[in-house]
Motif scaffolding. Sequence first.
Motif, PDB file in Angstrom:
ATOM      1  N   ARG A 255       0.804  -1.216   0.000  1.00 51.46           N
ATOM      2  CA  ARG A 255       0.000   0.000   0.000  1.00 51.46           C
ATOM      3  C   ARG A 255       0.838   1.268   0.000  1.00 51.46           C
ATOM      4  N   ILE A 305     -10.624 -11.025 -10.724  1.00 48.58           N
ATOM      5  CA  ILE A 305     -10.848 -10.998  -9.282  1.00 48.58           C
ATOM      6  C   ILE A 305     -11.463 -12.318  -8.837  1.00 48.58           C
ATOM      7  N   SER A 315      -7.693 -16.430   0.876  1.00 47.46           N
ATOM      8  CA  SER A 315      -9.124 -16.170   0.882  1.00 47.46           C
ATOM      9  C   SER A 315      -9.883 -17.357   1.446  1.00 47.46           C
ATOM     10  N   GLN A 321      -9.142  -9.219   4.606  1.00 49.13           N
ATOM     11  CA  GLN A 321      -8.422  -8.222   3.824  1.00 49.13           C
ATOM     12  C   GLN A 321      -8.329  -8.589   2.351  1.00 49.13           C
ATOM     13  N   VAL A 322      -8.724  -9.791   1.970  1.00 52.61           N
ATOM     14  CA  VAL A 322      -8.609 -10.215   0.578  1.00 52.61           C
ATOM     15  C   VAL A 322      -9.913  -9.958  -0.153  1.00 52.61           C
ATOM     16  N   PHE A 323      -9.917  -8.950  -0.992  1.00 55.27           N
ATOM     17  CA  PHE A 323     -11.010  -8.610  -1.903  1.00 55.27           C
ATOM     18  C   PHE A 323     -12.268  -8.098  -1.207  1.00 55.27           C
ATOM     19  N   SER A 327     -15.031  -9.318  -3.551  1.00 56.79           N
ATOM     20  CA  SER A 327     -15.000 -10.744  -3.790  1.00 56.79           C
ATOM     21  C   SER A 327     -16.388 -11.349  -3.696  1.00 56.79           C
ATOM     22  N   MET A 478      -6.304   1.214  -7.831  1.00 55.88           N
ATOM     23  CA  MET A 478      -6.391  -0.084  -7.165  1.00 55.88           C
ATOM     24  C   MET A 478      -7.849  -0.469  -6.936  1.00 55.88           C
ATOM     25  N   TYR A 479      -8.643   0.489  -6.511  1.00 57.86           N
ATOM     26  CA  TYR A 479     -10.049   0.209  -6.238  1.00 57.86           C
ATOM     27  C   TYR A 479     -10.805  -0.145  -7.514  1.00 57.86           C
ATOM     28  N   GLY A 482      -9.177  -3.557  -9.035  1.00 60.12           N
ATOM     29  CA  GLY A 482      -9.064  -4.723  -8.168  1.00 60.12           C
ATOM     30  C   GLY A 482      -7.642  -5.164  -7.918  1.00 60.12           C
ATOM     31  N   THR A 484      -4.185  -5.459  -6.120  1.00 54.12           N
ATOM     32  CA  THR A 484      -3.990  -5.428  -4.674  1.00 54.12           C
ATOM     33  C   THR A 484      -2.644  -4.860  -4.254  1.00 54.12           C
ATOM     34  N   ASN A 485      -1.795  -4.473  -5.206  1.00 52.27           N
ATOM     35  CA  ASN A 485      -0.503  -3.877  -4.878  1.00 52.27           C
ATOM     36  C   ASN A 485      -0.378  -2.563  -5.628  1.00 52.27           C
TER      37      ASN A 485
END
Length: 501
Positions: A255, A305, A315, A321-323, A327, A478-479, A482, A484-485
């Motif tokens: 992040r 995703i 997941s 914290q994942v998706f 998700s 990122m949003y 999707g 994640t880095n």
Amino acid sequence: MKTPLIKELLASPADSRAVAVSGWVRTKRESKNLVFLQVSDGSCFSPIQLAFDRSGAANAALERQLPRVTTGASVRATGRLVPSPAAGQVAEIALETLEVLGEAPADSYPLQKKGHSFEFLRENAHLRARTNTFGAVARVRSQLSFAVHSFFQERGFQYFSAPIITASDAEGAGEMFQVTTLSLEKLAEAGVLAGAKGKRPETAAELVRYEKDFFGRRTSLTVSGQLAGETYAAALSRIYTFGPTFRAENSNTARHIAEFWMIEPEMSFYDLDDDAALAEEFIKYLLNWALDKCAEDMRFFDERIKRELMNSDVSREGNAQVFDARSRRGLIDTLRGVADSPFQRVTYTEAVAELEKNRDSFEFKPFWGCDLQSEHEKYLTEQTYRKPVIVTDYPKEIKAFYMKLNGDGKTVRALDVLVPGLGEIIGGSQREEDCGALLSRMTECGLSPDDYWWYLDLRRFGTVPHSGFGLGFERLLMYVTGMTNIRDVIPYPRAPRQADF
């Protein structure tokens, strides 16, 4: 002759007319009688298929080119644009001529036809835009950059180029990259000599002579264009910045990044309610733009995703914290839900009261005066209110010096916009317009008024109520995608020990 883009070819009728195409080879498939090449030029997600029947004598020239046609090679081709019998393709090119412009030998080209980890692709950042994922990220980034300017220009804002080199720390955090032409080697040499002559370490700073530096004083790369932006908002009413900012935070996480782009509007005659309304409108505008203008790329991200979720060991362990909401609902459904929802508005005090009802659910226990953590923000949007939330009126101790103090003397007119699946996406405030009140806050925060004399002048001469907010562009990307880095939504990430090219 100008070569049309593949995007243009795929959108045109397949009427057997002669066309030309240029691009990079994604795949080559051969059978006894047929050869199929998938070629992409990056203009859209889908490649175009080039096909020819190798049994005809007229194709001998094409056969001679085939050994040089490998994944990554650049080609120029001509043929007839015809309907494609293959599923998922509306058109293909019946190949007539093929020229290899640049070879990509299979034994040395890094991006062969196989799965590559994002870590590997970061090490080959100069090539990764040729992959499906990073080509899609680049196109979405381009579209949303244009959308930012469109939004503000449609609303009478003036684009302002904030200085990158500054002597002011807008955030008061001190995590800034210093800009200097002083020789570190000479300073080290002077330190050794001074030490040999008995100079004490606590007085070593006296050896640094900023008056001999390029700017004559200590300067740094900016962490925000806000303070400079306020000066032009005090003349042009509504301005926005959109440019690079820098943070010398030694965090090697998914992040954090050292160089990133910020969008920061500043508006004279706006109070906090006006600020919140504009922030909500801005987020909805950007999400709708991505969903409408980048539909093909967004379908890819939506499917990616789901695929990553199914393949993720983390997941399956239920890690929140994942998706998160994405998700469960899918990326496109989540973004559409945000774009179509009225944003809930609550005060910080009301938000903390809701969190304290479920205090044992959190790793970081909520209490009045705490800085809301990501887990708190996600809970508010996904469990408590089930929609985007704008939280206002935070304790002054956890917010910046320039935010307007409320009448209670304990809170400031700050706002954070929280969205499902992420948490905070925008932070802003009504700025303090009273010179005396601002001076008091600066003293509380240990800031020297002499360093901000020009900022105080805005309050001395024709001061007005004014507000603004900041949106980190990479955080938005990122949003939307999707990813994640954060290092995967900027072309060349800058992070600790990472600035190679």
